[in-house]
Design a protein around this motif. Structure first.
Motif, short mmCIF file in Angstrom:
data_model
loop_
_atom_site.label_atom_id
_atom_site.label_comp_id
_atom_site.label_asym_id
_atom_site.label_seq_id
_atom_site.Cartn_x
_atom_site.Cartn_y
_atom_site.Cartn_z
N GLU A 103 0.83 -1.21 0.00
CA GLU A 103 0.00 0.00 0.00
C GLU A 103 0.86 1.25 0.00
O GLU A 103 0.46 2.30 -0.51
CB GLU A 103 -0.92 -0.01 1.23
CG GLU A 103 -2.00 -1.10 1.16
CD GLU A 103 -2.94 -1.02 2.35
OE1 GLU A 103 -2.75 -0.12 3.20
OE2 GLU A 103 -3.85 -1.87 2.45
N ALA A 104 2.05 1.14 0.57
CA ALA A 104 2.94 2.31 0.64
C ALA A 104 3.62 2.61 -0.70
O ALA A 104 4.20 3.67 -0.88
CB ALA A 104 4.00 2.10 1.72
N LEU A 105 3.55 1.64 -1.64
CA LEU A 105 4.18 1.85 -2.96
C LEU A 105 3.17 2.57 -3.87
O LEU A 105 2.62 1.98 -4.80
CB LEU A 105 4.61 0.52 -3.56
CG LEU A 105 5.41 0.61 -4.88
CD1 LEU A 105 6.73 1.34 -4.68
CD2 LEU A 105 5.64 -0.80 -5.45
N VAL A 106 2.94 3.82 -3.59
CA VAL A 106 1.96 4.59 -4.35
C VAL A 106 2.64 5.29 -5.52
O VAL A 106 3.84 5.55 -5.50
CB VAL A 106 1.28 5.64 -3.44
CG1 VAL A 106 0.50 4.96 -2.34
CG2 VAL A 106 2.32 6.60 -2.84
N ASP A 107 1.85 5.57 -6.54
CA ASP A 107 2.35 6.41 -7.62
C ASP A 107 2.47 7.83 -7.10
O ASP A 107 1.55 8.35 -6.47
CB ASP A 107 1.39 6.35 -8.81
CG ASP A 107 1.34 4.96 -9.44
OD1 ASP A 107 2.40 4.45 -9.81
OD2 ASP A 107 0.23 4.40 -9.52
N LEU A 108 3.60 8.45 -7.36
CA LEU A 108 3.79 9.82 -6.86
C LEU A 108 2.82 10.77 -7.58
O LEU A 108 2.63 10.66 -8.79
CB LEU A 108 5.23 10.28 -7.09
CG LEU A 108 6.32 9.48 -6.36
CD1 LEU A 108 7.70 10.08 -6.68
CD2 LEU A 108 6.09 9.50 -4.86
N PRO A 109 2.22 11.70 -6.85
CA PRO A 109 1.32 12.66 -7.48
C PRO A 109 2.09 13.68 -8.30
O PRO A 109 3.32 13.76 -8.21
CB PRO A 109 0.63 13.31 -6.28
CG PRO A 109 1.64 13.22 -5.18
CD PRO A 109 2.37 11.93 -5.40
N GLN A 110 1.37 14.43 -9.11
CA GLN A 110 1.99 15.54 -9.83
C GLN A 110 2.16 16.70 -8.84
O GLN A 110 1.19 17.20 -8.28
CB GLN A 110 1.09 15.98 -10.99
CG GLN A 110 1.61 17.16 -11.79
CD GLN A 110 2.63 16.75 -12.85
OE1 GLN A 110 2.73 15.58 -13.19
NE2 GLN A 110 3.36 17.72 -13.35
N PHE A 111 3.40 17.10 -8.64
CA PHE A 111 3.66 18.21 -7.74
C PHE A 111 3.71 19.52 -8.52
O PHE A 111 4.03 19.53 -9.72
CB PHE A 111 4.99 18.00 -7.00
CG PHE A 111 5.01 16.79 -6.12
CD1 PHE A 111 4.40 16.81 -4.87
CD2 PHE A 111 5.66 15.62 -6.52
CE1 PHE A 111 4.42 15.68 -4.05
CE2 PHE A 111 5.69 14.50 -5.71
CZ PHE A 111 5.06 14.53 -4.48
N ALA A 112 3.41 20.60 -7.84
CA ALA A 112 3.48 21.92 -8.47
C ALA A 112 4.88 22.14 -9.05
O ALA A 112 5.88 21.91 -8.37
CB ALA A 112 3.15 23.00 -7.45
N GLY A 113 4.92 22.59 -10.30
CA GLY A 113 6.21 22.88 -10.92
C GLY A 113 6.88 21.72 -11.59
O GLY A 113 7.90 21.88 -12.27
N ASP A 114 6.34 20.50 -11.43
CA ASP A 114 6.94 19.34 -12.10
C ASP A 114 6.88 19.51 -13.61
O ASP A 114 5.86 19.95 -14.16
CB ASP A 114 6.19 18.06 -11.72
CG ASP A 114 6.65 17.46 -10.41
OD1 ASP A 114 7.50 18.08 -9.75
OD2 ASP A 114 6.14 16.38 -10.04
N ASN A 115 7.95 19.16 -14.27
CA ASN A 115 7.99 19.14 -15.74
C ASN A 115 8.68 17.84 -16.14
O ASN A 115 9.80 17.84 -16.67
CB ASN A 115 8.74 20.36 -16.27
CG ASN A 115 8.69 20.43 -17.79
OD1 ASN A 115 7.80 19.86 -18.42
ND2 ASN A 115 9.67 21.11 -18.39
#
Length: 428
Positions: A167-179
């Motif tokens: 459960e801890a192996l989540v897909d990382l969310p889109q963070f502000a400023g990510d390109n």
């Protein structure tokens, strides 16, 4: 190093020849077993030759242990990191590769050639080892494997691991400023190779990629130099390419309690196959070096919340003086990243600087390859990066362009164990 690791390392040094000894033998009698051209790695030969130089300098890091080496291990000077895509849906083939990789890693971290070595075998067959590390010391090489979320999603049924994704192996969310560049993001599995000699690290990744050919392909990779974090209490905090010390309070490899609290997956964390493991976040962070270099010293120090010379927090004299966070600007990097500003969130960092030439516009393609280990990504990197991506003054000078997350299983226990056995063995 645990007692088990020390004992195993000693056994390994007694059991098989070193790179140096292979050269000394001149290849005599090395043809046996080399007939498996293009196939599995030949098993370790038995002998009593020990490389005293490597042993005396402590240049070999034990491969076996409860946790994988390359996490709490003192940070080496160089990095070669590679993310792989799996090319087969044959479970037996994939497991066989993991076992072959383990045997090769066991030998390379001890300073030995892979299989039967780089020369002296059948002339009609490719050598077991590519050979560019012959004559080089082990250089504290560590090899660390991790499994990405996509491995469970794409191969859950075929590999019998459906329902075993943590459960801890989540897909990382889109963070502000990510390109994010898709060609530098994700991966079904990864190998982190750290060493004091870059050729030793490159040799390790190259050989593992060669052994895995047809089963896995490299998706993307990153070379690193100039470690930007230390896991050694008495070592000087390294500087990043902006010239600043960062991560002064990084978790040391000797801090057993903090490692247990923040890094190692516990028995009650689940799933069972991850007990003793950790979670790795890898981020390629491009630095706008040219803009930073035209910024005033005061602005630079305000951005970090430290002075550039000593590395002391604002208003303090020494680097390790306790920071008074309210004395810093609200957007200062140290203030926002400090555990006291984040409910105690603490991660273990072991990142590296990188330069990959220029971008075609006269600017350096340079920055930080961020590597962080934690017990739970949801309680570590994600909330911390959400805060930093929204408020950190440093964002004006950096951009996250690559990203990946991996579940790093526990260590290989002994010579009969292999990478991923807790997940892929029939008993698991």
């Amino acid at each position: 190093m645990t007692d088990t690791q020390e004992a195993t390392a000693a056994d390994d040094r007694k059991a098989a020849p070193s790179r140096r000894s292979l050269i000394g033998w001149g290849g005599a009698g090395l043809a046996l077993g080399a007939a498996a051209a293009g196939g599995a790695v030949a098993m370790t030969r038995v002998g009593n030759d020990v490389d005293p130089a490597a042993a005396e300098t402590g240049a070999a890091v034990a491969f076996h242990g409860a946790n994988q080496a390359g996490i709490a291990t003192p940070v080496q000077d160089r990095l070669h990191f590679a993310a792989f895509d799996v090319q087969t849906d044959d479970r037996a083939e994939f497991v066989r590769m993991l076992k072959d990789w383990t045997e090769a890693a066991r030998r390379m971290t001890a300073g030995k050639a892979v299989g039967e070595g780089a020369y002296g075998g059948l002339a009609e067959a490719p050598p077991d080892d590519t050979g560019e590390a012959l004559g080089l010391k082990p250089s504290r090489l560590t090899l660390t494997i991790g499994f990405g979320p996509s491995l469970f999603e794409k191969f859950g049924d075929a590999f019998g691991i459906k329902g075993k994704r943590p459960e801890a192996l989540v897909d990382l969310p889109q963070f502000a400023g990510d390109n994010l560049d898709k060609t530098r993001t994700g991966g079904d599995l990864c190998i982190q190779a750290c060493a004091d000699d870059p050729q030793v690290a490159v040799h390790a990744i190259r050989n593992l990629a060669r052994i895995g050919m047809g089963t896995v392909n490299i998706r993307w990779s990153q070379l690193g130099f100039g470690k930007t974090s230390s896991t050694t209490p008495d070592a000087q905090t390294p500087r990043n390419l902006m010239g600043f010390k960062d991560g002064t309070r990084n978790i040391a490899g000797t801090e057993t309690d903090r490692l247990k609290k923040f890094v190692w997956v516990g028995e009650k964390d689940g799933p069972d196959w991850m007990t003793g493991g950790s979670y790795l976040v890898a981020r390629r962070i491009r630095m706008h070096i040219e803009t930073w270099d035209r910024t005033s010293l005061q602005e630079q120090e305000d951005v970090f919340g430290r002075d550039k010379g000593e590395g002391a927090p604002v208003g303090k004299a020494k680097e390790h003086d306790a920071p008074f966070l309210k004395a810093m600007k609200p957007t200062a990097h140290v203030r926002l990243a400090h555990p006291d500003s984040n409910g105690g969130i603490t991660i273990l960092r072991r990142g590296y600087s990188f330069t990959d030439g220029t971008d075609g516009l006269g600017r350096l393609d340079a920055g930080l390859f961020f590597l962080a280990y934690q017990r739970d990504v949801r309680k570590g990197f994600i909330p911390l990066q959400r805060r930093l991506s929204a408020q950190d003054a440093l964002n004006e000078y950096i951009q996250h362009v690559g990203s990946a997350v991996f579940a790093v299983p526990p260590g290989v226990r002994d010579k009969d164990d292999w990478w991923g056995s807790t997940l892929f063995s029939k008993e698991a």
